[in-house]
Design a protein around this motif. Structure first.
Motif, PDB file in Angstrom:
ATOM      1  N   UNK A   1       0.877  -1.083  -0.020  1.00 15.06           N
ATOM      2  CA  UNK A   1       0.041  -0.147   0.108  1.00 15.06           C
ATOM      3  C   UNK A   1       0.786   1.314   0.120  1.00 15.06           C
ATOM      4  N   UNK A   2       1.876   1.417   0.826  1.00 16.16           N
ATOM      5  CA  UNK A   2       3.029   2.387   0.820  1.00 16.16           C
ATOM      6  C   UNK A   2       3.606   2.696  -0.457  1.00 16.16           C
ATOM      7  N   UNK A   3       4.013   1.669  -1.214  1.00 16.93           N
ATOM      8  CA  UNK A   3       4.585   1.871  -2.490  1.00 16.93           C
ATOM      9  C   UNK A   3       3.491   2.344  -3.450  1.00 16.93           C
ATOM     10  N   UNK A   4       2.386   1.910  -3.488  1.00 15.58           N
ATOM     11  CA  UNK A   4       1.186   2.335  -4.241  1.00 15.58           C
ATOM     12  C   UNK A   4       1.015   3.786  -3.991  1.00 15.58           C
TER      13      UNK A   4
ATOM     14  N   UNK B   1       4.031   5.838  -5.605  1.00 19.75           N
ATOM     15  CA  UNK B   1       4.064   6.091  -6.917  1.00 19.75           C
ATOM     16  C   UNK B   1       2.845   6.875  -7.487  1.00 19.75           C
ATOM     17  N   UNK B   2       1.653   7.006  -6.824  1.00 22.64           N
ATOM     18  CA  UNK B   2       0.570   7.641  -7.087  1.00 22.64           C
ATOM     19  C   UNK B   2       0.983   9.122  -6.836  1.00 22.64           C
ATOM     20  N   UNK B   3       1.763   9.537  -5.741  1.00 22.54           N
ATOM     21  CA  UNK B   3       2.107  10.922  -5.552  1.00 22.54           C
ATOM     22  C   UNK B   3       3.040  11.465  -6.600  1.00 22.54           C
ATOM     23  N   UNK B   4       4.164  10.751  -6.825  1.00 22.95           N
ATOM     24  CA  UNK B   4       4.989  10.713  -7.765  1.00 22.95           C
ATOM     25  C   UNK B   4       4.436  11.184  -9.131  1.00 22.95           C
TER      26      UNK B   4
ATOM     27  N   UNK C   1       2.595  15.053 -13.307  1.00 20.63           N
ATOM     28  CA  UNK C   1       1.556  15.411 -14.001  1.00 20.63           C
ATOM     29  C   UNK C   1       1.431  16.851 -13.869  1.00 20.63           C
ATOM     30  N   UNK C   2       1.625  17.530 -12.684  1.00 18.09           N
ATOM     31  CA  UNK C   2       1.340  19.014 -12.499  1.00 18.09           C
ATOM     32  C   UNK C   2       2.587  19.529 -13.001  1.00 18.09           C
ATOM     33  N   UNK C   3       3.787  19.064 -12.775  1.00 21.93           N
ATOM     34  CA  UNK C   3       4.907  20.044 -13.470  1.00 21.93           C
ATOM     35  C   UNK C   3       4.604  20.078 -14.956  1.00 21.93           C
TER      36      UNK C   3
END
Length: 264
Positions: free
Chosen positions: A237-240, A243-246, A251-253
């Motif tokens: 769950x932590x890795x998921x 990865x979602x935050x990255x 995408x925002x950048x």
């Protein structure tokens, strides 16, 4: 006066009448004796007829043999094998020349063979008892509800009331079927005698494991390996989330850069 006798003349050999034989005696016709081909055909026909007669005699004796009476089972083995009677077959009892097969066997010619209907019914009943007891024990292993041990008297009663027993008319056949079913069960299930002296049966642990539902197996496996599964799930769950935050930051950048180029 001398008497003179008349003498008949003796014929000379050359003057004897000649005896002439018939022509067929001197030179017999060829049709009087068969030819080689006709003689071969006659021999062939005789050989075929003899073979057919021997074969018919064999089959008549095979289908309608002259049976000897059976030797009494009470006789000693030394006196039972005589020319006047034939030995009593195994799984049978002989008395006064007649054969009676033991319980669970039926007469087939001069032999006693197992009754196929009894064996098939006993096999189906033993499989039914195994499925019932092992499924109940598997339910106990999953959620703790149900029964483990079953009394033998209840088991035998259920066997007697089963619909498969309706195929047998005699009580003897029903008794033999029950006995063979219990013999088969005894080689599969576990038994014990409780404090009241009553015999009980249960499904073995290894066999009961095969009757557990798939959902029960998954649940028990997770609970058994909780110390490994929980950290692994937390790490997953932590890795998921990371990865979602990255991905969101990337995408925002990209979006900010596109808006900047549009302002220019």
């Amino acid at each position: 006066m001398s008497s003179t006798r008349k003498k008949h003349p003796i014929p000379k050999p050359n003057s004897l009448p000649s005896l002439s034989l018939p022509s067929w005696a001197v030179d017999p016709p060829q049709a009087l004796f068969p030819s080689k081909q006709e003689l071969f055909r006659v021999v062939t026909v005789l050989a075929i007829a003899s073979s057919v007669a021997i074969a018919c005699n064999y089959f008549v004796n095979f289908l309608n043999p002259t049976l000897k009476p059976f030797c009494d089972s009470s006789l000693d083995s030394l006196h039972s094998h005589t020319d006047s009677c034939q030995p009593c077959p195994s799984n049978g009892e002989c008395y006064q020349g007649k054969l009676e097969c033991l319980h669970g066997y039926r007469k087939y010619g001069n032999l006693c063979i197992e009754d196929g209907d009894i064996n098939e019914t006993a096999k189906k009943l033993s499989e039914m008892v195994e499925h019932r007891l092992c499924k109940a024990y598997a339910q106990v292993l999953c959620d703790g509800s149900g029964s483990i041990w079953v009394q033998e008297d209840d088991m035998v009663k259920d066997l007697g009331e089963h619909e498969l027993m309706k195929n047998f008319e005699s009580k003897n056949a029903i008794y033999i079927t029950k006995k063979r079913t219990m013999d088969t069960i005894g080689s599969i299930l576990e038994s014990r005698t409780n404090s009241y002296g009553i015999k009980e049966w249960k499904c073995p642990d290894l066999l009961a494991e095969q009757y557990k539902p798939f959902s029960c197996r998954i649940r028990q496996w997770v609970s058994k390996h909780a110390l490994i599964v929980v950290p692994f799930c937390a790490l997953l769950v932590g890795c998921t989330l990371l990865l979602w935050k990255l991905r969101r930051r990337w995408y925002l950048s990209i979006r900010v850069e596109e808006l900047y180029r549009q302002d220019l």
